[in-house]
Design a protein around this motif. Structure first.
Motif, PDB file in Angstrom:
ATOM      1  N   GLU A 112      16.262  27.644  77.667  1.00  0.00           N
ATOM      2  CA  GLU A 112      15.754  26.768  76.430  1.00  0.00           C
ATOM      3  C   GLU A 112      14.706  27.452  75.624  1.00  0.00           C
ATOM      4  N   GLN A 113      13.665  27.945  76.281  1.00  0.00           N
ATOM      5  CA  GLN A 113      12.571  28.554  75.607  1.00  0.00           C
ATOM      6  C   GLN A 113      13.001  29.876  74.679  1.00  0.00           C
ATOM      7  N   MET A 114      13.819  30.613  75.255  1.00  0.00           N
ATOM      8  CA  MET A 114      14.373  31.448  74.324  1.00  0.00           C
ATOM      9  C   MET A 114      15.352  31.118  73.098  1.00  0.00           C
ATOM     10  N   THR A 115      16.093  30.013  73.365  1.00  0.00           N
ATOM     11  CA  THR A 115      16.584  29.468  72.218  1.00  0.00           C
ATOM     12  C   THR A 115      15.618  29.082  71.176  1.00  0.00           C
ATOM     13  N   ALA A 116      14.587  28.428  71.665  1.00  0.00           N
ATOM     14  CA  ALA A 116      13.350  27.937  70.625  1.00  0.00           C
ATOM     15  C   ALA A 116      12.933  29.049  69.842  1.00  0.00           C
ATOM     16  N   ILE A 117      12.513  30.005  70.346  1.00  0.00           N
ATOM     17  CA  ILE A 117      12.083  31.109  69.784  1.00  0.00           C
ATOM     18  C   ILE A 117      12.900  31.460  68.669  1.00  0.00           C
ATOM     19  N   GLN A 118      14.394  31.678  69.137  1.00  0.00           N
ATOM     20  CA  GLN A 118      15.237  32.111  67.956  1.00  0.00           C
ATOM     21  C   GLN A 118      15.404  31.280  66.916  1.00  0.00           C
ATOM     22  N   GLN A 119      15.448  30.015  67.270  1.00  0.00           N
ATOM     23  CA  GLN A 119      15.584  28.862  65.981  1.00  0.00           C
ATOM     24  C   GLN A 119      14.366  28.837  65.192  1.00  0.00           C
ATOM     25  N   SER A 120      13.230  28.904  65.816  1.00  0.00           N
ATOM     26  CA  SER A 120      11.863  28.796  65.254  1.00  0.00           C
ATOM     27  C   SER A 120      11.668  30.057  64.407  1.00  0.00           C
ATOM     28  N   GLU A 121      11.992  31.338  64.855  1.00  0.00           N
ATOM     29  CA  GLU A 121      11.635  32.521  64.204  1.00  0.00           C
ATOM     30  C   GLU A 121      10.262  32.731  64.365  1.00  0.00           C
ATOM     31  N   ARG A 122       9.663  32.238  65.464  1.00  0.00           N
ATOM     32  CA  ARG A 122       8.147  32.607  66.068  1.00  0.00           C
ATOM     33  C   ARG A 122       8.434  33.139  67.175  1.00  0.00           C
ATOM     34  N   PRO A 123       7.386  34.250  67.537  1.00  0.00           N
ATOM     35  CA  PRO A 123       7.498  35.106  68.833  1.00  0.00           C
ATOM     36  C   PRO A 123       7.283  34.375  70.072  1.00  0.00           C
TER      37      PRO A 123
END
Length: 241
Positions: A112-123
């Motif tokens: 879930e956290q990796m998906t959030a990073i990919q969708q937000s484009e923040r690292p």
């Protein structure tokens, strides 16, 4: 898809970083939580000190190439922040996740956290709320909303070094990342149960003054569910409310 820290690979390796000392029963749960993660490409780095034979023996009994123990010297005594930095140096992942040994990590936490990073484009991703459990009173709560340090998942190049402090080292890191606008927040409290057990880094007064007054007690049914999750090693077959 790209982020401010560069391109994101498909299922990049995530190193979960665990600093532990003399609490094998809790560590077993943290290891089980790691083993139950749905995110496929991961490793668990476990740092312990040379005067902790029970932890050494337990880790030696685990036959898994993705669980990597590292024993460190006891003299001079290293602060928690220094131990976290050693775990980063020993790790191999493109992404790094704090993996505290005394908490429960839901099976979907990394995914879930990796998906959030990919969708937000923040690292960097942190959980904005999590469930907290007081083992002394057997009460469970929904936390206040904030960037919870223990839940950090960050691209390696975005994560600053931890200051060499015995406590509060991760708060310094979070505050810097917030100031640099590198964080995305994920509001999925069921992914994490933070536990107070009496030997946490922060003393009881911190719990009673800084956490409990801003938290909401869960229903009796939800509290019982939290206890079941924590009692089952790694929470297999159960999910947090």
């Amino acid at each position: 898809m790209t982020s401010s820290s560069g391109p994101i690979l498909n299922d990049p390796l995530i190193s979960c970083l665990c600093v532990t000392r003399n609490r094998v029963p809790m560590l077993k749960r943290a290891v089980s939580c790691f083993q139950n993660q749905t995110y496929p490409n991961r490793e668990l780095v476990v740092i312990y000190e040379a005067d902790d034979p029970e932890t050494r023996e337990y880790l030696a009994s685990i036959d898994s190439p993705i669980i990597r123990p590292l024993e460190v010297r006891t003299s001079p005594k290293l602060a928690l922040g220094a131990l976290r930095n050693i775990s980063i140096e020993f790790s191999r992942g493109h992404y790094l996740a704090q993996w505290d040994d005394d908490d429960w990590h839901g099976p979907e936490r990394l995914a879930e956290q990796m998906t959030a990073i990919q969708q937000s484009e923040r690292p960097v991703c942190v959980l904005m709320r999590w469930i907290i459990f007081d083992e002394l009173t057997k009460m469970a709560y929904l936390s206040a909303t904030r960037a919870w340090e223990g839940s950090i998942l960050a691209a390696r190049e975005a994560l600053p070094k931890y200051p060499e402090l015995s406590k509060g080292e991760d708060t310094v890191v979070i505050e810097r990342l917030l100031s640099e606008r590198k964080l995305t927040g994920l509001d999925k409290s069921h992914l994490y149960i933070y536990t107070y057990h009496g030997s946490n880094t922060w003393e009881r007064s911190h719990w009673e003054q800084k956490i409990l007054p801003y938290s909401q007690p869960l229903s009796i049914e939800s509290q019982m569910q939290v206890q079941r999750v924590l009692e089952i090693e790694g929470g297999q077959g159960e999910s947090a409310p």
